[in-house]
Structures are given as C-alpha cells and as structure tokens.
Design an enzyme around this catalytic site. Structure first.
Site, PDB file in Angstrom:
ATOM      1  N   HIS A  56       0.862  -1.167   0.000  1.00 50.10           N
ATOM      2  CA  HIS A  56       0.000   0.000   0.000  1.00 50.10           C
ATOM      3  C   HIS A  56       0.908   1.229   0.000  1.00 50.10           C
ATOM      4  CE1 HIS A  56      -3.610   2.373   1.380  1.00 50.10           C
ATOM      5  NE2 HIS A  56      -2.610   3.210   1.606  1.00 50.10           N
ATOM      6  N   ARG A 115      -8.423  14.505   3.141  1.00 51.95           N
ATOM      7  CA  ARG A 115      -8.171  15.038   4.483  1.00 51.95           C
ATOM      8  C   ARG A 115      -6.706  14.803   4.814  1.00 51.95           C
ATOM      9  NH1 ARG A 115      -7.219   9.998   6.388  1.00 51.95           N
ATOM     10  NH2 ARG A 115      -8.623   8.407   5.604  1.00 51.95           N
ATOM     11  N   ARG A 145       2.053   3.485  15.295  1.00 49.69           N
ATOM     12  CA  ARG A 145       0.834   3.918  15.979  1.00 49.69           C
ATOM     13  C   ARG A 145       0.693   3.142  17.278  1.00 49.69           C
ATOM     14  NH1 ARG A 145      -4.033   4.688  11.623  1.00 49.69           N
ATOM     15  NH2 ARG A 145      -2.780   5.427   9.878  1.00 49.69           N
TER      16      ARG A 145
END
Lengths: 148, 446, 148, 446
Positions: D208, D292, D338
C-alpha cells in the site's frame, strides 16, 4: 535441567516481564516475581530495574522483612563480599553465632582493598544474605542479626 | 565498538548517553546514589548498581566506588558525561590504569586544558587571539599603566588566585586605575590570601560563542560550527543556539578554523569545545577549551545531524569519525532552553520536591532530553537541570516560534521551574532580533 | 512440574494481575502477591483550562454547591441562552417563581433554532445562573431550583 | 491568515493542529464531549467548549453543536482533522453556508472522491491505471469469463454494495470462477440485499503506497513524495514510512506524477492523499483519494521538512503554498508507529482505563504526537490511538534503530497497548529488509 531449558525460562521471563524466578528441585520450590508497575502516587516510587546479567540482588533497597528485634547489616560500599579473611580461613561468622559490636563480620573488597566490615551491635547472626565472592551494591543487606 | 559501557553520571545526560549506546548496540550500566534509586537513568539502563549515599562526594564523585562498579559489571569503558568526574584527569588516569577506557580525551589533554595559563600559552602558539593583558602579575600603578598603553581602556584587574567576581575591578581611565588596583589587591588578599593581581582588556557585554570540535584518532579534526551561549545568568547558560545570530560569515569561518588549530596544537582526541568571547566589532578571543560533551551539544546535533555522543563512543573505541569536514552540512537553526528546578522569583534558588505532573512538549521540530516523569521526586543533592527543550526551524525565526509554542505547552507541576523566565527571554525583542549581549538576563531581571 | 505448567502459571499471573507467586510442594505452601491498588492522586488530575475570552463559565462540570433539596437545570446543548421568548416579552421564570414539570424555563438558540427548555420537576426557582443572551455550553448549569 | 480556528476533533490530531495554529499565531478553540473534559486538546486550546455527551454521535459528529460552538466562539474556520466529519461533504456545505471556512477541499471534491466509481472514472480520464476489472455488474459465468480473458487470473469477485470482506471471493481458474460467482452473489444478496457483483484483478499481498498532495488555490499542485503503509492489520495501518523501501525510483516518479494528475483532473484544492496498490512487479493501481490529512502525514513532514497542517491552513485562508515542487527536498527516512490502546493478545481489542504512568520517548530523531499524560483516563468511546512515535534517520536502517530504541524506552502503564507488538514488527527481519507485503502482520500473529 539443561541450558536450553534455562534459555526457555529466560525467554519466558523476558516475555512476561518477570523479574524473579526461583526453582528448587529437591522438595520442589518455585518462586516467580513480576516487575511491579509504577504507580503515580505520592507514596509509590519507581522500582529499580536491576542487573539481569550481573549477579546482583534485585534491589538493595528492598530490605528483607525483619522481625521486631531483628536488624540488617548492609554493605557500606560497592564491592565484592568475602565471608572469610582468606580462602583457607573459616568464615568470620556463621548462622547462630553471637557477635559483639565492632566484631568483624565480613570483608568487602573494592579496588583491591580489603575492607573489614564490623557489626554495629551485639546480637546473633540469623541469616547470611549473600554468598562468598558475590558482588554487592551500596546499602545491600548482608546479614540478618537478632539484637541481644 | 564496545560491548558494555558504564555511565558515571545521572539525570538527563546519563539518559542521553544511554540512548546513543542503545542505538549503537552497546549495553549500558548505570550507577546511582541512594537518592537516585527512582531516577530514569536507572530504569533505562540494562544494569544498574547503587554506588553510595546521596551526596555526590559519596557517590558520583567517589572514584573507588565507580571503578569497583565498573569492574564488577565488567565494562570496557566509562562515559563520564559532563560535570562530576568528566574533567578530572586523575579519574581518567585511574581508568587507564584499570584498563577501562575513559570516554574522553587523554589525562594529559584534560590537565593541559584545565590549566588556564597553559591553555592560553597553547592558544598563543596556535596563533589564536587571547584576551590581551599583562604577562603575569602586575605589582603597581606604573606597571599597570604600561600594560594599558598597549591594550587601551577599559581594563579589568583580576586576582591571580581568583574566581567568582571577588578581587575584580574595572577601570576606564588612569584615575580609576589606581583605585581599582589597590582595591583589587586588598580584596584578593582578603579572599585568597594573596594580593597578586593581573590586568586584562575588559570586554564589555561580550557574546559567548563556542565551537564544537570532533578529533579522531588519526589527527583528523573537524568542527561542527559554533554555538551562541550568550544568554547567561551569573555564568550559568540558560539558552543556547546554533548558528550564532550575531557573528558574520567571516568571523564564523575564522573562529571555527582557530578552534581546529587549537585542538591540533594540543594533540587533542575526542569531542571538545573551544570557547570564545566576541565583542561588538567582531573581535574574538579564546577563553578556554572544555574537554567533555557540553550540555548544549544538542543544538549542534539538530543543525548538523551528527550525533556527538556516538562520535565520542566511536573515537574512544578506536574507530574513525563517521563524517569528514566536507560532509558536514548545517541546515536551519536550533535553540535550546534549559528547564531548571529553580525559582526565578527567589534569586533562582534551586528547588526540590515531587513533580506531580509532567507533560513534555511534543510534535514537529521539538526535541526533549530529560529524566523527568510524573511522580519523580527531584532530589536536593544535584544540579537543578530537569529538562532540555530544543526547537528546530528552517531559520531562526521559525525556531523561536516553535520554542515559544513548546514552552507554552510544557507542564511541570509540583516544583517551580525556569519555564516562565525562559518564556520572557524567548519573547523578548532583543532576543528575537539576535541583538543581545551577556547582560540580557540582568536587564530582564531588573 | 514442567515448562508447560510454568507457562500456565505465568498466564495465570498475567490474567490475575499477580506480581508474585510462590509454591512449595512438601508440606504445601502457596504465596500469591497482587499488584498494589492504584491510587488516584488529586495532583495528577488535570484541571480543565477554560475559555478566557469567551463569556463562558469556568467549567460546566463544576456545579454550584446545592442544598439538600436543591437541584440544577443544565443546558442540554451548546447555544445562546434567552430568558424570554422575545426581547419584548417578560422572562419565562424569575427567582421565587414556582414551576411545574415541563414548564418552559428558557430558550437555547442553536443554529437559528429556538429550543424551548422545560423544567424537569416541580419546584421553585431559587437562582438564575446565566444572563440573557449569554452563550452556554453543553451541561452548563442554568437554574437552581428547590424541589417541592 | 485566520485569527481564530475551531478544531472539530479530539486527541492527538486536535493537539497536532493546535501546535500548527499556535506557530502561525492563530487562536484555537477546542470542542469536547463530556468524556473528554480532561483531554489534552482541551488544555492546550485558547478556548474550549463542551458540545455534548460522550458518544460521538452526540458530540464530535453532531453538526448543529459544532456549528453553534463555532458561531458562539466567532471563529473564521473549522479544521476537521481526520475521521469524524473530515470527509462529510454535507458538513463542509453547512460550514460554507454559515460562512465558516471548512479547512479542506470543496464539498464537491469530497463527494466526487468519496464515490468509488466516480473516483475510478476520474483516474481513468487522467490516464492513471486502476485495478482492471469488469465495467459494472457481472451477471453470469460467461460474462465473468469474458472479463478474465482480458485481465487474467487471479481475480476477485466483489459485492457492488459491499465492504468488510463480505461477498468477496477469489478465483484462480475457470472451475473456481463458477463457484466464486454464485457464492459471492448469494452472500451479497444476504448481506446487502442485492446480488450484484463485479470482477476485479486480484492483487496478491500488494504494497500500500500513497502520495501526499498539496494543491494550492491557483491550480498549483505539488507532491511530497510517497508513504508506504503496507504494515496493516485488517485494513488498519500500524506502521508507516517514507520513502517506501520497496519501489524503484522509476515507480516512485510515476506514481507521484500520477497522483498530481488525478488531483489536477479533479480540480482539487487543499491537502490530499492518493492511494495506490503496488504489486511485486512494480505494477501500480489507483485505489482512492483521501480528502483530508492522514494520521501518517508525520513521516512525510519528517523527510521533507514541510508542515502539512500549516499548508492546509495557508490554502484555506487563501494564501499560497509556502513551497514549490522544485523546492521540495526529501532527506533520510522516517517511520511512524501507531501506539494504540489495544490488547494484541486478545485480538487487538480496544482498551480503556487510567494511564498511571506515561513516559514518552525522547532524545534525538524522535517525534511524539500524542494527547497522553500520566493520570489520563482513556475513554471507551473513541478511536484507540494514544500516540504516534516517529523516528527519523539519515537512512532507513538508522530510522529503524532509533524506532527500536524509542519503543524500548516508552512507558505506558495502566492500559495494554500495541507497543510490544510494534516492537516485534520493527525487529522482524522482513521488515528490516523492507521485503514484506500486506500479510506481514497476519504472519506475525500466526
């Protein structure tokens, strides 16, 4: 128990955040201890994360629980603990032995200097907390002594 | 590279060194005093040994305990950080004799640079300007006036055995000279037991500019540019930055070259800092060389991308520097604020106590070097430095903006800190313009 | 006891938040130690820093101290408080006025919509905590009311 | 530039946006739910308004409350962050009609890009490869086989109304095709009330890769290079990095150019991200465009030095971008982890509770974006993201080393987090080599 098994136990400790692991085969004894989480409270303090490779005790600050009239003799310096004045000599003290204030109870070697450690009171040695030749930290408990 | 290194220090610099070690795959051994059982450096280390009671003299300055700990832990090297034993040639010697590598320059280099007059001699030999003055003791007014003929007013009369402002007098003309001399002599006599004084050119409100040096094992010496440490209060640095906003490209080039030359002259190996005073007209004078890592090394790291602690470790282990002079690129600007546990409202009195809540600043372009955490109790035995906040920007203006933002969001509850005072400095117009001298803090305090 | 059993014990410790575990087989001995309870220190709780420029109260969460039988009517939404249905009308309620459940006590305007706010109980208005035209937060106290 | 901006979000991204605002001299207004009274974004804002009860639907997703708060606080603009209302065209429209600037693209752009088939159309028009497949619904095996003739096996049959893996079947040959089609159809019927399915080329364990776009007001569009977000668990990104370690310079150049072209084709204005799948042979396919700021925008900031939030604010206020394409320089490598309040041992179940102790990592080359502090209670109502740790290095190897060190020193006590699992990823050999696909997490969990 072989090295591989010990390695597995070490891994186990690592993975599970254990700070202490004891095992006795005769009669069988096991003792596990996890790292204590730090609690933000006025009273709580951060646990000392101690040497996993050094043969030092988990924390010199955690003095063994003592009975009312039992005191602890701590190491006044960092160094190596010797129970006797030479390899051939008998130990200064043994469990059950009575000592008087200023009697030598052991030697701590630091930088090739042999420092004689005196008892701070009259009493009876009830436990020896470190073994001969073991490195000790400052303030580490060495003996438990029952006051006269 | 070393396998295991003992860090003979505490607090933020011990944490800083451990970070470098961990990134190089080196195991770390912390030493700590009884008061520091809960200090972050103990937690971050692979191993930790309690070496003595809380006062520094019985722990961090107690050489036998540190050496014994190093032997017990079987380390190959000791990093002394800054302060404590970092510039103690005797300690470096003992390490050597115990076959433990002292991570720093040789004992000889430390001794040479620790002696002010030897260092001045060295600078002279290297052709580096020093503050002009008398060669040795000045006995009377006539001798003093002879010196003044050469160097001009204003001058400062200083006690030879002196320090801390005692036995110091400034004179702007012949009349004042006579008084200054006799007053300084009697003060020196009273304070140090010797009336010996010398005369030096007085640099009024100078800037303090220093050059970071890295000296490899093969005589290869590079500089990482300068730091400006002009914001001081009583010789304590509060804010440091790189590059200096107040020197010309020409002066920058000169002092960097001079700094290398001094290190070369001294046969210096390891990281070091050459300090200069710069006056309003761009004249610069060598003051001294620090033979250790500085608190403020961080701003140089931010603008060069070079990890100074890692280079120290590389040099000490016999490896070469990871970078050559022509590979050093300086980009943008960095400012460091020292957050001290001090009460600016009470003469910057050091404070101890429990930090109930600590929220460090974060986000882009902010670096924090600290041993603080919520619930940590600041002991009263050591330095009051709690944290270093470093802000980076593409230019100085951006760095200042980021620093202001960082100080605004930083929270330390439970002990008074210098944060409010640092905010005043960062927001001051003179600071913003880069147009300030060593009296900025005094002026802000008035 | 083998590794698998030890793994089970470790899991047990993990699941039960034990920090110490001991076991002795001869004569049987067991010793468990749980993590210390976490104490919430008041100091570590962060105060809400509220609007310095907005005419909002310091914290909507800090309800005014109320007597035993006094309740507070809070705003169910963010908006603008109006005491009356129009600038010329008298206010819905005044101090000392008796109200019944579902009586309209004020209007909160949000996005040009006038929301009529009903009383939640029978009682007497003892205090009006915001002024006409004042912006209010969600959950902000508007009236103090003494229950019947 | 705006004077006052309301941030219609919470947690780390609200904190991040406030930092940018403060550095630009913009006043910030926080909104918060009842559960977030003690959240750091409330503390950092200049003003804060409680807008509703704890569930998002009654606060952060409740448009009338947010608009009313904006009107009361008299702000000029609203920054929606990510999630919540960030890609809600209706909200953007309402802002417009209330004369409050929505900091993001136009409602039309949001709508266009939010519609998958419209977005695919746009990509086609722009000459950007999309995953090849049937044009619309495939009715039976014959139609399916005709598609396969063009695109070849393996293919995936997907429910037109679908999502979340339901109504999806993979086929590697004609025999499997028939079964896949009927199974997918009946699953689609059961799950979504419509048996419509379409056929697409199946990209096995792709990477990705996404490209950060900044589109100014005058049609000037620049890219800030790519991010690799291949480390995912059930479409949740765990680790992101820039640059991608797995694409060639050629592919990098192509996808960056393609991304700009799509933004151009769409008449896009503001920051945005164009997402691609890249297969093992360097073929790439447009998937979608996010209108965004992304959680992982930080890694791009680290390698380019461009502050993406500030650029968003500049564009929204009518100013021009602070940088042109030729001024964009990418240096070094950055990785983001994260840190979620999730228990990796229990299927990554989100966790709430009190964080007794939080010690963020610090020192050089580490950035932390977080709303955490010691004593903070993680509410159960929202996203489980607690902190983002970003490590920078001159190269990828250095960034990995720094990340390992940072994760090692990070302390979050009181709630289980993904830190131990992230450590496993960072220490994994495949990750170190950059040689991993979207199944890495699955393989680690086995």
């Amino acid at each position: 128990m072989d090295l591989e098994e010990i390695q597995k136990i070490v891994n186990l400790m690592e993975e599970n955040n254990l700070v202490e692991f004891e095992l006795e085969k005769e009669g069988f004894r096991i003792a596990l201890k996890k790292a204590q989480p730090m609690v933000v409270t006025p009273a709580a303090t951060m646990p000392t994360i101690m040497a996993q490779n050094l043969p030092l005790p988990e924390s010199a600050g955690e003095e063994p629980k003592t009975a009312e009239d039992t005191e602890v003799i701590v190491s006044p310096m960092v160094g190596t603990f010797y129970a006797a004045s030479s390899p051939d000599s008998p130990p200064y003290v043994t469990v059950g032995q009575k000592v008087e204030e200023n009697d030598i109870v052991c030697i701590i070697e630091a930088m090739k200097v042999m420092n004689e450690i005196p008892a701070e009171m009259n009493g009876t040695i009830t436990e020896i907390l470190v073994s001969n030749g073991e490195p000790v930290e400052y303030d580490q408990p060495l003996f438990r002594i029952k006051k006269d | 590279m070393f396998e295991t290194v003992l860090i003979a220090n505490r607090g933020e610099i011990a944490v800083r060194i451990m970070r470098a070690c961990k990134e190089l795959g080196i195991k770390t051994v912390a030493v700590y005093s009884k008061a520091d059982r809960d200090c972050l450096h103990v937690r971050l280390a692979d191993d930790a040994i309690c070496i003595g009671n809380s006062p520094s003299a019985e722990s961090y300055l107690h050489v036998p305990s540190i050496i014994t700990a190093a032997e017990i832990a079987n380390v190959e090297a000791i990093h002394p950080g800054y302060g404590f034993l970092a510039e103690d040639a005797h300690f470096a010697e003992i390490c050597e004799s115990c076959r433990i590598k002292f991570i720093g320059p040789s004992p000889e280099s430390i001794t040479k640079m620790g002696n002010k007059s030897l260092a001045r001699e060295m600078a002279k030999k290297a052709g580096v300007p020093i503050v002009p003055g008398s060669e040795g003791v000045v006995k009377d007014k006539n001798e003093a006036l002879k010196v003044v003929e050469e160097i001009g007013y204003p001058v400062i009369v200083k006690a030879s055995a002196g320090g801390g402002g005692r036995g110091m007098r400034i004179a702007h003309n012949d009349l004042a000279m006579a008084t200054a001399l006799t007053t300084a002599q009697s003060e020196a006599e009273a304070a140090f037991g010797s009336p010996d004084v010398y005369v030096e050119k007085y640099i009024e409100h100078p800037r303090h500019v220093e050059v970071q040096i890295l000296a490899g094992n093969k005589g290869n010496i590079i500089h990482l540019g300068e730091r400006d440490c002009t914001v001081q209060r009583r010789h304590q640095k509060l804010v440091e930055e790189s590059p200096s906003p107040a020197i010309s490209a020409d002066v920058r080039k000169k002092i960097c070259r001079m700094a290398r030359r001094i290190a070369q002259e001294a046969g210096y190996v390891s990281a070091g800092t050459v300090e200069f005073l710069v006056d309003g007209r761009g004249n610069f004078y060598f003051i001294e060389m620090n033979t250790r890592v500085q608190v403020e090394h961080t701003v140089t790291e931010m603008v060069t991308g070079v990890d100074i602690i890692k280079e120290q470790l590389r040099i000490a282990s016999g490896e070469e520097l990871s970078i050559e002079q022509k590979g050093v690129r300086r980009r943008g600007a960095a400012i460091e604020c020292r957050i001290n546990a001090e009460d600016p409202d009470r003469g910057f009195m050091p404070q101890s106590g429990r930090v109930n809540l600590y929220i460090p600043p974060g986000g882009p372009n902010v670096r924090v070097d600290s041993h603080l955490y919520s619930g940590y109790t600041v002991p009263s035995f050591y330095d009051s430095l709690l944290a270093k906040v470093i802000a980076y920007g593409k230019n100085r203006e951006e760095a200042i903006t980021t620093m202001r933002r960082a100080l605004d969001e930083m929270v330390i509850e439970g002990v008074p800190t210098t944060i409010p005072f640092l905010r005043r400095i960062i927001e001051d117009n003179r600071f913003a313009r880069g147009d300030y001298r060593m009296n900025l803090v005094e002026e802000l305090l008035e």
